[in-house]
Design a protein around this motif. Sequence first.
Motif, PDB file in Angstrom:
ATOM      1  N   ASP A   1       0.823  -1.219   0.000  1.00 30.04           N
ATOM      2  CA  ASP A   1       0.000   0.000   0.000  1.00 30.04           C
ATOM      3  C   ASP A   1       0.853   1.264   0.000  1.00 30.04           C
ATOM      4  N   GLN A   2       2.109   1.122   0.442  1.00 31.59           N
ATOM      5  CA  GLN A   2       3.043   2.258   0.429  1.00 31.59           C
ATOM      6  C   GLN A   2       3.926   2.260  -0.823  1.00 31.59           C
ATOM      7  N   GLY A   3       3.648   1.329  -1.741  1.00 37.42           N
ATOM      8  CA  GLY A   3       4.410   1.301  -2.987  1.00 37.42           C
ATOM      9  C   GLY A   3       5.709   0.530  -2.916  1.00 37.42           C
TER      10      GLY A   3
ATOM     11  N   VAL B   1      10.179  -7.667 -12.410  1.00 36.16           N
ATOM     12  CA  VAL B   1       9.475  -7.568 -13.689  1.00 36.16           C
ATOM     13  C   VAL B   1       9.433  -8.940 -14.367  1.00 36.16           C
ATOM     14  N   TYR B   2      10.555  -9.633 -14.336  1.00 39.52           N
ATOM     15  CA  TYR B   2      10.649 -10.948 -14.970  1.00 39.52           C
ATOM     16  C   TYR B   2       9.695 -11.946 -14.307  1.00 39.52           C
ATOM     17  N   GLN B   3       9.712 -11.988 -12.976  1.00 42.33           N
ATOM     18  CA  GLN B   3       8.842 -12.921 -12.262  1.00 42.33           C
ATOM     19  C   GLN B   3       7.373 -12.590 -12.495  1.00 42.33           C
ATOM     20  N   ALA B   4       7.046 -11.302 -12.515  1.00 39.99           N
ATOM     21  CA  ALA B   4       5.669 -10.897 -12.787  1.00 39.99           C
ATOM     22  C   ALA B   4       5.256 -11.345 -14.187  1.00 39.99           C
ATOM     23  N   GLY B   5       6.169 -11.231 -15.152  1.00 43.17           N
ATOM     24  CA  GLY B   5       5.898 -11.693 -16.506  1.00 43.17           C
ATOM     25  C   GLY B   5       5.634 -13.185 -16.562  1.00 43.17           C
TER      26      GLY B   5
ATOM     27  N   LEU C   1       0.504  -6.991 -10.293  1.00 47.27           N
ATOM     28  CA  LEU C   1       1.565  -7.523 -11.143  1.00 47.27           C
ATOM     29  C   LEU C   1       1.859  -6.582 -12.308  1.00 47.27           C
ATOM     30  N   ARG C   2       0.822  -5.958 -12.846  1.00 46.73           N
ATOM     31  CA  ARG C   2       1.036  -4.996 -13.929  1.00 46.73           C
ATOM     32  C   ARG C   2       1.786  -3.763 -13.425  1.00 46.73           C
ATOM     33  N   ARG C   3       1.525  -3.388 -12.186  1.00 46.65           N
ATOM     34  CA  ARG C   3       2.274  -2.272 -11.608  1.00 46.65           C
ATOM     35  C   ARG C   3       3.745  -2.653 -11.452  1.00 46.65           C
TER      36      ARG C   3
END
Length: 210
Positions: free
Chosen positions: A93-95, A133-137, A121-123
């Motif tokens: 929630d704090q980024g 980024v890779y893991q989210a992809g 995940l898009r964020r």
Amino acid sequence: GLTLTVNDAKKSIKWFKKSAKQDAEYSQYELAEAYNNGDGEFLNREQAAKWYKRAAENGHAAAQYQIGLCYSKGQGVTLDKEEALQWMIKAADQGEERAEYYVGHHYYKETEDKEEGLELLRRVGTCNIPELVYQAGLDIMDEYADEAVKWFRKLADEGYVPAIHNLGECYGRGIGVKRNDAEALKWFKKGVAKEFAPSLYALGCFLYEG
């Protein structure tokens, strides 16, 4: 984070403690880091968890992530996945990007709240931490392959080796892009140039199978 040497550890911990006891969350966090990353007598997971939690309670986002990690692993505290998740949510929630990935992955892969997970995940997919980024992809690959490939391409262009290899896999199998053996070969060769073991294997198979 902070890595202490033998020469300065005692002095640093002394001053961090002094400040931490006055509820300065940044000092509480650095004290926790000192205990978490220290060598020998300075490594103390229980003390690390204690001070991460104090800093987390005072609103320090990175400490909220770290105490969440402690609870998720049972490191310095009793294993408690629900407590871990609650701290991760506070940090997200704090980024705090690592926490955003943790929570996004949890919602998207392990619950019915896929939309909320996908949003997180898009964020993460736009952040500046290549590993995240890779893991989210990878997480969204099955349902949003074209979007994941865009993230991999950006990472590959920046020299992130696992993404370089994965682009080869995507082109070789037609995942998120039209199958293109020449493109697959190009990316596998880039991975080989970085001595990335999966690319070495993939290139060998590619050439063997023709």
